[in-house]
Design an enzyme around this catalytic site. Structure first.
Site, PDB file in Angstrom:
ATOM      1  N   TYR A 219       0.842  -1.204   0.000  1.00 12.79           N
ATOM      2  CA  TYR A 219       0.000   0.000   0.000  1.00 12.79           C
ATOM      3  C   TYR A 219       0.876   1.252   0.000  1.00 12.79           C
ATOM      4  O   TYR A 219       0.658   2.174  -0.798  1.00 12.79           O
ATOM      5  CB  TYR A 219      -0.912   0.000   1.226  1.00 12.79           C
ATOM      6  CG  TYR A 219      -1.758   1.244   1.368  1.00 12.79           C
ATOM      7  CD1 TYR A 219      -2.871   1.445   0.561  1.00 12.79           C
ATOM      8  CD2 TYR A 219      -1.450   2.220   2.315  1.00 12.79           C
ATOM      9  CE1 TYR A 219      -3.654   2.588   0.681  1.00 12.79           C
ATOM     10  CE2 TYR A 219      -2.228   3.359   2.449  1.00 12.79           C
ATOM     11  CZ  TYR A 219      -3.323   3.545   1.628  1.00 12.79           C
ATOM     12  OH  TYR A 219      -4.082   4.670   1.749  1.00 12.79           O
TER      13      TYR A 219
ATOM     14  N   LYS B 190       1.128   4.240  -2.918  1.00 10.63           N
ATOM     15  CA  LYS B 190       0.803   5.635  -2.656  1.00 10.63           C
ATOM     16  C   LYS B 190       2.000   6.549  -2.915  1.00 10.63           C
ATOM     17  O   LYS B 190       1.828   7.708  -3.330  1.00 10.63           O
ATOM     18  CB  LYS B 190       0.282   5.795  -1.234  1.00 10.63           C
ATOM     19  CG  LYS B 190      -1.077   5.139  -1.022  1.00 10.63           C
ATOM     20  CD  LYS B 190      -2.114   5.640  -2.028  1.00 10.63           C
ATOM     21  CE  LYS B 190      -3.496   5.079  -1.801  1.00 10.63           C
ATOM     22  NZ  LYS B 190      -4.504   5.626  -2.714  1.00 10.63           N
TER      23      LYS B 190
ATOM     24  N   ARG C  97     -11.791  -2.557   8.122  1.00 10.46           N
ATOM     25  CA  ARG C  97     -10.480  -2.976   8.618  1.00 10.46           C
ATOM     26  C   ARG C  97     -10.452  -2.952  10.142  1.00 10.46           C
ATOM     27  O   ARG C  97      -9.841  -3.821  10.770  1.00 10.46           O
ATOM     28  CB  ARG C  97      -9.388  -2.064   8.057  1.00 10.46           C
ATOM     29  CG  ARG C  97      -9.219  -2.161   6.556  1.00 10.46           C
ATOM     30  CD  ARG C  97      -7.932  -1.515   6.077  1.00 10.46           C
ATOM     31  NE  ARG C  97      -7.849  -0.105   6.387  1.00 10.46           N
ATOM     32  CZ  ARG C  97      -8.361   0.859   5.644  1.00 10.46           C
ATOM     33  NH1 ARG C  97      -9.024   0.551   4.542  1.00 10.46           N
ATOM     34  NH2 ARG C  97      -8.229   2.126   5.980  1.00 10.46           N
TER      35      ARG C  97
END
Length: 244
Positions: free
Chosen positions: A148, A152, A189
């Site tokens: 992730y 990004k 999450r």
């Protein structure tokens, strides 16, 4: 409504929930003609009552579909790329498929929409591209956010590349780097983390609370408007002090 985006045409991805939804609504409230997209058709339908009248199902992992919809929509003034996926784990938890999926959804999707809409922006003589990145990976490493964070960081680099390549053509490209924002996906999450999951996320925030999608949308409005005409190629952090 103050008509900060009056007369502008905006295209928003991942508009059925979270930051994409809040931004689509904020754009419409500020006078923009908004075209909202997502794979969640039920979520898109709910936007009609919020002033977002144009919506279509779109899988932004499908290059042909992105190109076809861009041709149907025509020229736009604002492109907001909000789609993303948060993979949990270290490099040891990241398979080749995990890596490919994360980069396809988080990065290549933005490449697809920018390639599809940029020619029209150039033809019009201007446009604002706003990409949703993250404080994680750009300004700070976060545990268990291996791929992730990599995606990004790539979004931030891609944003700068587009900005510098078209800075003399009236095109602005910026990205927003949120901290922990309370969205449906974030709450999922938190729930997966077990009892007290949400409180765990809150405990890491210096302000003692999570951010809201509406707060991110306000920054997206600014970057889409002419108020930010002298701003391009910037990763705008909005994280409640998480990276201090």
């Amino acid at each position: 409504m103050s008509d900060r985006l009056k007369g502008k045409r905006a295209f928003v991805t991942a508009a059925a929930a979270g930051i994409g939804r809040a931004s689509a609504i904020a754009f419409a409230q500020e006078g923009a003609i908004v075209f909202a997209t997502d794979i969640d058709e039920k979520g898109l339908a709910a936007l009609a009552s919020e002033g977002v009248k144009d919506a279509a199902r779109l899988d932004i992992r499908d290059s042909s579909a992105v190109g076809a919809l861009a041709r149907r929509v025509g020229n736009i003034d604002i492109l907001l790329n909000a789609a993303g996926f948060v993979h949990h784990g270290t490099v040891l938890d990241c398979s080749d498929d995990d890596w490919d999926f994360s980069f396809d959804l988080n990065v290549k999707s933005m490449h697809r929409t920018i390639r599809a809409f940029l020619p029209g922006m150039l033809e019009k003589g201007g446009g604002s591209i706003v990409n949703i990145s993250s404080a994680a990976g750009v300004f700070k490493a976060a545990p268990n956010r291996y791929v992730y964070g990599a995606t990004k960081a790539a979004v931030a680099a891609m944003t700068r590349a587009v900005a510098v390549d078209f800075i003399t053509k009236g095109i602005r490209c910026n990205c927003i780097c949120p901290g922990t924002i309370e969205t449906p996906s974030m709450l999922q999450r938190a729930a997966a983390a077990g009892p007290g999951g949400r409180e765990m996320f809150v405990s890491r925030q210096p302000m003692g609370r999570l951010g809201t999608a509406e707060e991110i949308a306000l920054l997206a409005v600014y970057l889409g408007s002419d108020e930010s005409a002298f701003t391009t190629g910037v990763a705008h952090i909005i994280d409640g002090g998480w990276t201090l």
